[in-house]
Structures are given as C-alpha cells and as structure tokens.
Design a protein around this motif. Structure first.
Motif, PDB file in Angstrom:
ATOM      1  N   LEU A   1       0.831  -1.200   0.000  1.00  0.00           N
ATOM      2  CA  LEU A   1       0.000   0.000   0.000  1.00  0.00           C
ATOM      3  C   LEU A   1       0.869   1.255   0.000  1.00  0.00           C
ATOM      4  O   LEU A   1       0.598   2.208  -0.732  1.00  0.00           O
ATOM      5  N   ILE A   2       1.915   1.257   0.783  1.00  0.00           N
ATOM      6  CA  ILE A   2       2.838   2.391   0.809  1.00  0.00           C
ATOM      7  C   ILE A   2       3.476   2.582  -0.569  1.00  0.00           C
ATOM      8  O   ILE A   2       3.576   3.703  -1.067  1.00  0.00           O
ATOM      9  N   GLY A   3       3.886   1.500  -1.187  1.00  0.00           N
ATOM     10  CA  GLY A   3       4.472   1.592  -2.519  1.00  0.00           C
ATOM     11  C   GLY A   3       3.500   2.111  -3.553  1.00  0.00           C
ATOM     12  O   GLY A   3       3.857   2.915  -4.418  1.00  0.00           O
ATOM     13  N   SER A   4       2.263   1.670  -3.458  1.00  0.00           N
ATOM     14  CA  SER A   4       1.277   2.133  -4.438  1.00  0.00           C
ATOM     15  C   SER A   4       0.902   3.593  -4.212  1.00  0.00           C
ATOM     16  O   SER A   4       0.644   4.325  -5.159  1.00  0.00           O
ATOM     17  N   LEU A   5       0.870   4.034  -2.970  1.00  0.00           N
ATOM     18  CA  LEU A   5       0.590   5.441  -2.693  1.00  0.00           C
ATOM     19  C   LEU A   5       1.738   6.339  -3.139  1.00  0.00           C
ATOM     20  O   LEU A   5       1.509   7.460  -3.598  1.00  0.00           O
TER      21      LEU A   5
ATOM     22  N   THR B   1      18.645 -14.389   3.901  1.00  0.00           N
ATOM     23  CA  THR B   1      18.482 -13.947   5.286  1.00  0.00           C
ATOM     24  C   THR B   1      18.820 -15.049   6.290  1.00  0.00           C
ATOM     25  O   THR B   1      18.742 -16.237   5.990  1.00  0.00           O
ATOM     26  N   ASN B   2      19.189 -14.586   7.490  1.00  0.00           N
ATOM     27  CA  ASN B   2      19.421 -15.528   8.577  1.00  0.00           C
ATOM     28  C   ASN B   2      18.786 -15.052   9.884  1.00  0.00           C
ATOM     29  O   ASN B   2      19.046 -15.613  10.932  1.00  0.00           O
ATOM     30  N   SER B   3      17.971 -13.997   9.810  1.00  0.00           N
ATOM     31  CA  SER B   3      17.281 -13.520  11.003  1.00  0.00           C
ATOM     32  C   SER B   3      15.905 -12.976  10.614  1.00  0.00           C
ATOM     33  O   SER B   3      15.671 -12.591   9.472  1.00  0.00           O
ATOM     34  N   TYR B   4      15.039 -12.924  11.598  1.00  0.00           N
ATOM     35  CA  TYR B   4      13.686 -12.433  11.353  1.00  0.00           C
ATOM     36  C   TYR B   4      13.686 -10.942  11.016  1.00  0.00           C
ATOM     37  O   TYR B   4      12.938 -10.493  10.151  1.00  0.00           O
ATOM     38  N   ALA B   5      14.526 -10.167  11.675  1.00  0.00           N
ATOM     39  CA  ALA B   5      14.579  -8.721  11.415  1.00  0.00           C
ATOM     40  C   ALA B   5      15.031  -8.447   9.983  1.00  0.00           C
ATOM     41  O   ALA B   5      14.463  -7.588   9.293  1.00  0.00           O
ATOM     42  N   PHE B   6      16.033  -9.164   9.523  1.00  0.00           N
ATOM     43  CA  PHE B   6      16.518  -8.977   8.155  1.00  0.00           C
ATOM     44  C   PHE B   6      15.477  -9.461   7.146  1.00  0.00           C
ATOM     45  O   PHE B   6      15.313  -8.861   6.078  1.00  0.00           O
ATOM     46  N   LEU B   7      14.767 -10.511   7.478  1.00  0.00           N
ATOM     47  CA  LEU B   7      13.701 -11.016   6.612  1.00  0.00           C
ATOM     48  C   LEU B   7      12.595  -9.979   6.462  1.00  0.00           C
ATOM     49  O   LEU B   7      12.103  -9.724   5.359  1.00  0.00           O
ATOM     50  N   THR B   8      12.220  -9.343   7.559  1.00  0.00           N
ATOM     51  CA  THR B   8      11.180  -8.324   7.512  1.00  0.00           C
ATOM     52  C   THR B   8      11.651  -7.088   6.750  1.00  0.00           C
ATOM     53  O   THR B   8      10.892  -6.503   5.984  1.00  0.00           O
ATOM     54  N   ALA B   9      12.903  -6.701   6.916  1.00  0.00           N
ATOM     55  CA  ALA B   9      13.436  -5.548   6.191  1.00  0.00           C
ATOM     56  C   ALA B   9      13.514  -5.816   4.688  1.00  0.00           C
ATOM     57  O   ALA B   9      13.212  -4.938   3.882  1.00  0.00           O
ATOM     58  N   SER B  10      13.893  -7.014   4.314  1.00  0.00           N
ATOM     59  CA  SER B  10      13.939  -7.342   2.889  1.00  0.00           C
ATOM     60  C   SER B  10      12.531  -7.482   2.315  1.00  0.00           C
ATOM     61  O   SER B  10      12.306  -7.206   1.134  1.00  0.00           O
ATOM     62  N   ASN B  11      11.583  -7.855   3.147  1.00  0.00           N
ATOM     63  CA  ASN B  11      10.180  -7.893   2.731  1.00  0.00           C
ATOM     64  C   ASN B  11       9.691  -6.491   2.392  1.00  0.00           C
ATOM     65  O   ASN B  11       8.866  -6.320   1.491  1.00  0.00           O
ATOM     66  N   LEU B  12      10.210  -5.491   3.084  1.00  0.00           N
ATOM     67  CA  LEU B  12       9.865  -4.104   2.799  1.00  0.00           C
ATOM     68  C   LEU B  12      10.223  -3.732   1.363  1.00  0.00           C
ATOM     69  O   LEU B  12       9.397  -3.178   0.628  1.00  0.00           O
ATOM     70  N   ALA B  13      11.432  -4.057   0.948  1.00  0.00           N
ATOM     71  CA  ALA B  13      11.859  -3.714  -0.420  1.00  0.00           C
ATOM     72  C   ALA B  13      11.019  -4.441  -1.464  1.00  0.00           C
ATOM     73  O   ALA B  13      10.583  -3.836  -2.445  1.00  0.00           O
ATOM     74  N   ALA B  14      10.791  -5.721  -1.257  1.00  0.00           N
ATOM     75  CA  ALA B  14      10.030  -6.500  -2.241  1.00  0.00           C
ATOM     76  C   ALA B  14       8.590  -6.021  -2.341  1.00  0.00           C
ATOM     77  O   ALA B  14       8.044  -5.878  -3.440  1.00  0.00           O
ATOM     78  N   SER B  15       7.958  -5.749  -1.216  1.00  0.00           N
ATOM     79  CA  SER B  15       6.544  -5.368  -1.262  1.00  0.00           C
ATOM     80  C   SER B  15       6.343  -3.953  -1.786  1.00  0.00           C
ATOM     81  O   SER B  15       5.346  -3.686  -2.471  1.00  0.00           O
ATOM     82  N   ILE B  16       7.258  -3.035  -1.528  1.00  0.00           N
ATOM     83  CA  ILE B  16       7.147  -1.705  -2.122  1.00  0.00           C
ATOM     84  C   ILE B  16       7.307  -1.798  -3.634  1.00  0.00           C
ATOM     85  O   ILE B  16       6.605  -1.120  -4.382  1.00  0.00           O
ATOM     86  N   GLY B  17       8.203  -2.653  -4.093  1.00  0.00           N
ATOM     87  CA  GLY B  17       8.335  -2.871  -5.533  1.00  0.00           C
ATOM     88  C   GLY B  17       7.065  -3.418  -6.157  1.00  0.00           C
ATOM     89  O   GLY B  17       6.658  -2.995  -7.244  1.00  0.00           O
ATOM     90  N   VAL B  18       6.408  -4.323  -5.474  1.00  0.00           N
ATOM     91  CA  VAL B  18       5.143  -4.872  -5.972  1.00  0.00           C
ATOM     92  C   VAL B  18       4.064  -3.792  -6.008  1.00  0.00           C
ATOM     93  O   VAL B  18       3.302  -3.681  -6.970  1.00  0.00           O
ATOM     94  N   GLY B  19       3.988  -2.974  -4.958  1.00  0.00           N
ATOM     95  CA  GLY B  19       3.013  -1.894  -4.931  1.00  0.00           C
ATOM     96  C   GLY B  19       3.220  -0.888  -6.048  1.00  0.00           C
ATOM     97  O   GLY B  19       2.268  -0.440  -6.683  1.00  0.00           O
ATOM     98  N   LEU B  20       4.464  -0.548  -6.312  1.00  0.00           N
ATOM     99  CA  LEU B  20       4.770   0.350  -7.428  1.00  0.00           C
ATOM    100  C   LEU B  20       4.337  -0.258  -8.757  1.00  0.00           C
ATOM    101  O   LEU B  20       3.744   0.418  -9.597  1.00  0.00           O
ATOM    102  N   ALA B  21       4.645  -1.525  -8.950  1.00  0.00           N
ATOM    103  CA  ALA B  21       4.332  -2.178 -10.222  1.00  0.00           C
ATOM    104  C   ALA B  21       2.824  -2.282 -10.451  1.00  0.00           C
ATOM    105  O   ALA B  21       2.357  -2.106 -11.581  1.00  0.00           O
TER     106      ALA B  21
END
Length: 123
Positions: free
Chosen positions: A32-36, A68-88
């Motif tokens: 949603l943030i990416g699409s906005l 990834t090897n930690s939950y925090a890094f997994l969530t941070a990388s999820n941020l990049a992927a999901s913003i890219g999806v929202g933009l697309a």
C-alpha cells in the motif's frame, strides 16, 4: 509463499506463528505504501523508470529474503520487495494504457487484473 513459510522459514529461523502472521500480513501494508508513493515517483522520474525501479526493488528484496538468517533482516527485505510490488501494480497498467493502441487499450490494461483474480480463485 505459504510453502516456503511452512517448510523452510519457520524451521530455519525458529519463529513463532505470530511472527509468521506479521511477516505475511505486513506485505500488504508495505505494498500500500508503494502504491501510494507510485504517483509521486512516476511524476518525478517517469513511468518507464518507475517500472524499472519497481522491478529492481522486487529483485533486491527477493534476493535478500533468500539470503536472510534472522527475522529482522527477513522483515526488512520484505519491505523492499513489497514496495516494488506496490509500485508495479500502480504504474504498469497506466504505462500499458499509454503505449497501447486505442482499440486494445482497455483490454491490455485490465488483462493482468483479470488473470490475477482468476488465478486466485483456483488456489
């Protein structure tokens, strides 16, 4: 995503069900943030470069999630992927409508949405 969550992520990272639900649910919020932000980014750098940016962000996010090897890094990388999806999801139909001939404009702009909806009904 659900197969990876059940088979690999919960076992490798040893995370609870609550963290899994947060990880999966926050993807929609970040999209949603990416699409906005898509409109402003598109006005600033253009539609073609916004599509390239969204693909690059999704690629980087996917690679980082795979490494990834930690939950925090997994969530941070999820941020990049999901913003890219929202933009697309915002920019791709607009760009398709602009470059397609007038007789096919509506069909080509709505075709991905119809395919995604139809596919989700069979899952």
């Amino acid at each position: 995503m659900s197969g990876a969550i059940l088979l690999y992520i919960t076992k490798e990272l040893k995370i609870s069900d609550v963290k899994v639900e947060i990880f999966l649910g926050i993807f929609n919020f970040y999209s949603l943030i990416g699409s906005l932000a898509g409109g402003k980014i598109c006005d600033g750098i253009g539609r073609r470069y916004t599509i390239l940016l969204s693909g690059f962000m999704f690629l980087i996010g996917a690679v980082l999630m795979a490494c990834t090897n930690s939950y925090a890094f997994l969530t941070a990388s999820n941020l990049a992927a999901s913003i890219g999806v929202g933009l697309a999801f915002i920019i791709a139909p607009v760009y398709t409508a602009e470059v397609s001939p007038a007789s096919f404009r509506g069909l080509l702009a709505t075709f991905p949405e119809v395919v995604i909806y139809t596919y989700s009904q069979f899952i």
